[in-house]
Design a protein around this motif. Sequence first.
Motif, PDB file in Angstrom:
ATOM      1  N   PHE A  31       0.822  -1.214   0.000  1.00 23.00           N
ATOM      2  CA  PHE A  31       0.000   0.000   0.000  1.00 23.00           C
ATOM      3  C   PHE A  31       0.856   1.264   0.000  1.00 23.00           C
ATOM      4  O   PHE A  31       0.325   2.364  -0.118  1.00 23.00           O
ATOM      5  CB  PHE A  31      -0.923   0.005   1.223  1.00 23.00           C
ATOM      6  N   PHE A  32       2.171   1.106   0.118  1.00 25.63           N
ATOM      7  CA  PHE A  32       3.074   2.261   0.168  1.00 25.63           C
ATOM      8  C   PHE A  32       4.149   2.142  -0.907  1.00 25.63           C
ATOM      9  O   PHE A  32       5.347   2.086  -0.607  1.00 25.63           O
ATOM     10  CB  PHE A  32       3.726   2.367   1.550  1.00 25.63           C
ATOM     11  N   PRO A  33       3.765   2.106  -2.175  1.00 28.27           N
ATOM     12  CA  PRO A  33       4.749   2.040  -3.254  1.00 28.27           C
ATOM     13  C   PRO A  33       5.457   3.385  -3.403  1.00 28.27           C
ATOM     14  O   PRO A  33       5.063   4.383  -2.769  1.00 28.27           O
ATOM     15  CB  PRO A  33       3.884   1.729  -4.484  1.00 28.27           C
ATOM     16  N   PRO A  34       6.500   3.449  -4.230  1.00 23.61           N
ATOM     17  CA  PRO A  34       7.239   4.709  -4.394  1.00 23.61           C
ATOM     18  C   PRO A  34       6.368   5.889  -4.813  1.00 23.61           C
ATOM     19  O   PRO A  34       6.680   7.030  -4.467  1.00 23.61           O
ATOM     20  CB  PRO A  34       8.269   4.360  -5.479  1.00 23.61           C
ATOM     21  N   LEU A  35       5.290   5.640  -5.545  1.00 24.63           N
ATOM     22  CA  LEU A  35       4.413   6.743  -5.932  1.00 24.63           C
ATOM     23  C   LEU A  35       3.837   7.424  -4.697  1.00 24.63           C
ATOM     24  O   LEU A  35       3.757   8.662  -4.638  1.00 24.63           O
ATOM     25  CB  LEU A  35       3.288   6.227  -6.841  1.00 24.63           C
ATOM     26  N   VAL A  36       3.416   6.638  -3.710  1.00 27.59           N
ATOM     27  CA  VAL A  36       2.825   7.196  -2.491  1.00 27.59           C
ATOM     28  C   VAL A  36       3.897   7.800  -1.594  1.00 27.59           C
ATOM     29  O   VAL A  36       3.796   8.952  -1.156  1.00 27.59           O
ATOM     30  CB  VAL A  36       2.024   6.119  -1.738  1.00 27.59           C
ATOM     31  N   THR A  37       4.945   7.029  -1.294  1.00 29.85           N
ATOM     32  CA  THR A  37       5.980   7.530  -0.394  1.00 29.85           C
ATOM     33  C   THR A  37       6.715   8.720  -1.003  1.00 29.85           C
ATOM     34  O   THR A  37       7.093   9.654  -0.294  1.00 29.85           O
ATOM     35  CB  THR A  37       6.983   6.419  -0.046  1.00 29.85           C
TER      36      THR A  37
ATOM     37  N   GLN B  29       0.907   0.228  -9.694  1.00 25.23           N
ATOM     38  CA  GLN B  29       1.281   0.591  -8.325  1.00 25.23           C
ATOM     39  C   GLN B  29       0.201   0.199  -7.316  1.00 25.23           C
ATOM     40  O   GLN B  29       0.438   0.226  -6.118  1.00 25.23           O
ATOM     41  CB  GLN B  29       1.536   2.098  -8.254  1.00 25.23           C
ATOM     42  N   SER B  30      -0.991  -0.156  -7.781  1.00 26.30           N
ATOM     43  CA  SER B  30      -2.083  -0.495  -6.875  1.00 26.30           C
ATOM     44  C   SER B  30      -1.901  -1.896  -6.304  1.00 26.30           C
ATOM     45  O   SER B  30      -1.613  -2.841  -7.035  1.00 26.30           O
ATOM     46  CB  SER B  30      -3.427  -0.422  -7.606  1.00 26.30           C
ATOM     47  N   PRO B  31      -2.108  -2.067  -4.996  1.00 28.81           N
ATOM     48  CA  PRO B  31      -2.000  -3.413  -4.399  1.00 28.81           C
ATOM     49  C   PRO B  31      -3.233  -4.277  -4.647  1.00 28.81           C
ATOM     50  O   PRO B  31      -3.204  -5.474  -4.366  1.00 28.81           O
ATOM     51  CB  PRO B  31      -1.842  -3.108  -2.903  1.00 28.81           C
TER      52      PRO B  31
END
Length: 463
Positions: A137-143, A436-438
């Motif tokens: 739930f925290f891929p590079p796009l989010v972080t 990127q979606s889990p």
Amino acid sequence: MSNETDGGIQLEYGVDDKPPLPKSILLGLQHVAVMIVPATAVAYVVAGGVGLDPTDTAYIVQMVLLFSGLATIVQAYTVGPVGARLPIVMGSSFTFVGASISIGADFGMAAVFGAILVTGFAVEGLIGWQFKRIKPFFPPLVTGLVVVIIGLYLVPVAMDYAAGGADAADFGALHHIGLAGLVLAIAVGLNMFTRGVTRLLSILVAIVVGYVAALAAGLVDFSAVGDAAWVALPAPTRFGFEFEPIAIATFAVLFLVSAMETVGDMSGVTAAEGRNPTNEEFRGGLFTDGLLSSIGAVFGAFPITSFSQNVGIVNFTGVMSRHVVGIGGVFLAVLGLSPKVGAAVTTIPSAVFGGAVLLMAGMVAASGFRLVITNADLDRRNTVVVAVSLGLGLGIATTPEALAGLPNAAETFFGQPVIVTALSALVLNTFVPGEQSPLFDARPADPDADADADAAAVDPTDD
């Protein structure tokens, strides 16, 4: 020394490299110099908002420095499963300021420290323990977006410092802007046009030059140094504990946001190597956040979390050595035990720090953008996630009065740009189909293993 890796930067020293001791001490002092004012500012702001007397205020400042140093040392070297073995400087976060003031004013500081004691390790410890499960739930796009908004959100804070401090009677005076501009120009000039130790210590040199200029201009006040004691030891349960449900619920959510900040900062640090942190690094880093925050609450320290401007130092100087940061942690711990030394450091004018923090804030944002661009294709889907998350976060940062119609609790919660950006990115990335979606088009970690398993299921001839 480490070479540039794919998507990373040219590193002068890698994470396990040990620069010569004299250089390491100066590099460690550079980390301390950049973060000490914003770290202690949290204590001053909350104490002023709640109405604490100068003695209690000074004590909280001392505890913030002490536990910032201890947590930094633990991050660099680890204690069992606690610590990431990464160059992460720890300090008291602005994320908790608003809630600490409102809860402290309504219920007293005992309720604030009681809530921190309960929720610190309970929330971040649980997240760290189960991070392998929630990591998708925290891929590079989010972080990366969290890192970006942290950097951009620090820019107005840096500008306040550069103008003399938000509460300065002569806010925006020419001498403040001149000092900040001098520090900024020297730091950039030395970093871009020199090599070797001069480039590595560009920020520290700039702060020293700015401080000397402030002394020459008569802008340094030493009165606080004379009044401070040489040594003062921590006093457990000085403020007592009360366990108010509202306070506990509020801090539980804020520690979730703090965990996202730490994930973003850790990603910003390892982005210098062109990689994301490992599960063990994430777990140890989050354990440190939660555990040291809970222990610190016993002694009267506000929550301790990773400091974003020091992520900027790593990317700006190319010095990723955790041993350098460990030395910085020792300095912070010593400052926390000696109020007089700490008072001497805080005589440096806000404008001097403003020039350095402004540069670091920009570097943090830049490292976040690099994290996103390196690890995520900016196709239509991801571009929309970036646009909505940053648009909402910056909108709240620039126009917080837009939320004036919300209930007080909701206004406090959604009035945090980091919260709004992080939750927007998390929700959009989770529920909108994409790589990127889990939940949707995420690729399996080991496609070959999955293919072999499928083949075995189709042809069950194997004994």
